[in-house]
Design an enzyme around this catalytic site. Structure first.
Site, mmCIF file in Angstrom:
data_model
loop_
_atom_site.group_PDB
_atom_site.id
_atom_site.type_symbol
_atom_site.label_atom_id
_atom_site.label_comp_id
_atom_site.label_asym_id
_atom_site.label_seq_id
_atom_site.Cartn_x
_atom_site.Cartn_y
_atom_site.Cartn_z
ATOM 1 N N VAL A 12 -1.385 -2.143 19.061
ATOM 2 C CA VAL A 12 -1.298 -3.428 18.354
ATOM 3 C C VAL A 12 -0.083 -4.225 18.806
ATOM 4 O O VAL A 12 -0.158 -5.447 19.000
ATOM 5 C CB VAL A 12 -1.268 -3.218 16.808
ATOM 6 C CG1 VAL A 12 -1.304 -4.564 16.082
ATOM 7 C CG2 VAL A 12 -2.442 -2.367 16.358
ATOM 8 N N GLY A 129 -8.342 -4.929 9.832
ATOM 9 C CA GLY A 129 -8.052 -5.304 11.228
ATOM 10 C C GLY A 129 -7.882 -6.813 11.357
ATOM 11 O O GLY A 129 -6.986 -7.406 10.764
ATOM 12 N N LYS A 200 -5.757 1.355 2.412
ATOM 13 C CA LYS A 200 -6.232 -0.034 2.400
ATOM 14 C C LYS A 200 -6.789 -0.420 1.033
ATOM 15 O O LYS A 200 -6.570 -1.535 0.561
ATOM 16 C CB LYS A 200 -7.278 -0.222 3.498
ATOM 17 C CG LYS A 200 -6.662 -0.123 4.902
ATOM 18 C CD LYS A 200 -7.708 0.042 5.968
ATOM 19 C CE LYS A 200 -7.080 0.070 7.365
ATOM 20 N NZ LYS A 200 -8.022 0.483 8.407
HETATM 21 N N1 HSE Z 1 -7.640 3.513 12.433
HETATM 22 C C1 HSE Z 1 -7.863 2.278 11.772
HETATM 23 C C2 HSE Z 1 -9.354 2.042 11.647
HETATM 24 C C3 HSE Z 1 -7.187 1.159 12.522
HETATM 25 O O1 HSE Z 1 -10.100 2.727 12.372
HETATM 26 O O2 HSE Z 1 -9.795 1.226 10.855
HETATM 27 C C4 HSE Z 1 -7.203 -0.157 11.832
HETATM 28 O O3 HSE Z 1 -6.468 -0.127 10.632
#
Ligand code: HSE
Length: 404
Positions: A12, A129, A200
């Site tokens: 990123v 994302g 999340k």
């Molecule tokens: N490993 C995480 C996913 C990356 O696959 O969603 C993005 O937060």
């Protein structure tokens, strides 16, 4: 000219440098200012990178540089990412991040620290994302009460489920592929065991209900037990199987959880495949609103990081800019998970008298025979009632998946 520093030159971090450079003209056009990467902190050297000359191994080169006003933290992990973030905010630098671990564990404290120091702490890239979800929740849904959020929040597991269950690929091959594409966490256990999605969903719960739960204290079940037979069973009932983060208020307390769910194909989340994420927010005035896009990967996630940088630059020197606001949850804020009830799909090993045994416990509930198993969809049951009902049937239970 606004100077930015990048902490962590991984997938990123390098993506953010590329977005700022490759899209420099569009950013200048939209913002009316130039944003440049001045320094990059990493343990490694990058002699072949066009950004190699900007690399430092000493955080103080960034912290003590008065020309750097924004720091983009993309190191991953809690430490030293949290410590560096804190130091930057205390030094009067705004911080943007894709690091959901830091936001989920320390977000309330860091937001307070940012406010105290007259700077900003933004984390659009920490959930979904590249999908704009944090800013819409903070700004556009500010006139709504949030009723619930259901989200496919992990790109890696959605990619694995799609390739394995829909296309018949092997788990090992798909996981390697997801790692090569830069979707998976350094330790992919965080993806497949559900912890990444848990981080999340607690962030989305905090934005929805004002309380930041501890991601390690919520119910969290990953995809490791999901089989192709489960996908076939779901299909027989007109459903698909997805890893879902869910949050809602139960008796005024916050419920947040992660688990595989069978989702009717009429629900837009059922059609979210590959690395895409989908977040379905139910708000009391707007109703249901779906956010959809690439949930992992370099350019999408970097795009969200740069969106936060642009937001900060656009509002520099302004007072009263809206900021996310929530506090750390106390034990009293957690809903009783034991009292939460969902419909379930139970699958049992099929036998000649299986249908009779199932109907004795579940009445005239819908059943389907799939290969060597027989499945039934129950009414909403708590964890305890579900376990008792399954045991009462007297058949070998092969799978039990919650419905959405
Ligand atoms: N490993 C995480 C996913 C990356 O696959 O969603 C993005 O937060």
């Amino acid at each position: 000219m606004v100077n930015v520093a990048i902490l962590g030159f991984g997938v990123v971090g390098s993506g953010a440098a590329e977005v700022l450079t490759d899209n420099r003209r569009v950013i200048e056009k939209n913002l009316g200012k130039t944003v440049a990467v001045k320094r990059i902190l990493d343990l490694r050297d990058f002699p072949d990178s066009p950004f190699g000359a900007l690399v430092t191994h000493d955080f103080n080169d960034i912290l003590n540089d008065p020309e750097i006003s924004i720091v983009a933290e993309m190191m991953g992990g809690s430490h030293p990412a949290y410590d560096f973030t804190k130091a930057c905010l205390e030094a009067g630098k705004s911080v943007v991040t894709s690091n959901k671990e830091v936001v989920a564990n320390f977000g309330a404290e860091l937001l307070e620290l940012a406010a105290k120091n007259g700077v900003r702490y933004l984390f659009e890239a920490s959930v979904g994302g590249g999908i704009p979800i944090i800013r819409p929740m903070v700004n556009d849904l500010a006139s709504n009460e949030i009723i619930s959020v259901n989200g496919i929040l992990n790109g890696t597991t959605n990619y694995i489920l799609t390739k394995m269950l829909d296309e018949g690929a092997s788990y090992e091959d798909v996981l390697k592929d997801a790692q090569a594409k830069g979707y998976a966490e350094r330790n992919p256990a965080a993806d497949v065991e559900g912890l990444d999605a848990a981080r999340k969903i607690v962030i989305l719960a905090a934005l929805s209900f004002g309380k930041l739960l501890n991601p390690n204290k919520i119910y969290c079940e990953g995809i490791t037990k999901i089989s192709s037979e489960d996908a076939e069973t779901a299909k027989a009932f007109g459903c698909s199987v997805k890893l879902i983060g869910h949050t809602e208020l139960v008796d005024g307390k916050v419920l947040a959880m992660v688990s595989p769910r069978m989702i009717p194909c009429s629900n837009p989340l059922a059609g979210v495949s590959d690395v895409f994420n989908g977040i379905l927010v139910d708000a009391n005035m707007l109703g249901e609103c779906m956010f959809y896009g690439k949930g992992a990967g370099k350019p999408p996630t970097a795009s969200a990081v740069v969106a936060d940088i642009i937001d900060i630059v656009a509002h520099m020197g302004q007072d009263g800019v809206r900021a996310p606001k929530f506090e750390v949850a106390t034990d009293a804020d957690y809903a009783d998970f034991g009292a939460y009830a969902t419909k379930r799909c139970f699958s049992f090993a099929n036998t000649v008298d299986a249908a009779d045994k199932i109907h004795k416990v579940f009445g005239d509930a819908l059943t389907a025979v799939v290969g060597e198993r027989i499945a039934v969809i129950s009414e909403a049951l708590t964890e305890k009632d579900a376990a008792e009902a399954a045991a009462k049937v007297g058949l070998a239970l092969v799978s039990s998946i919650r419905m959405l």
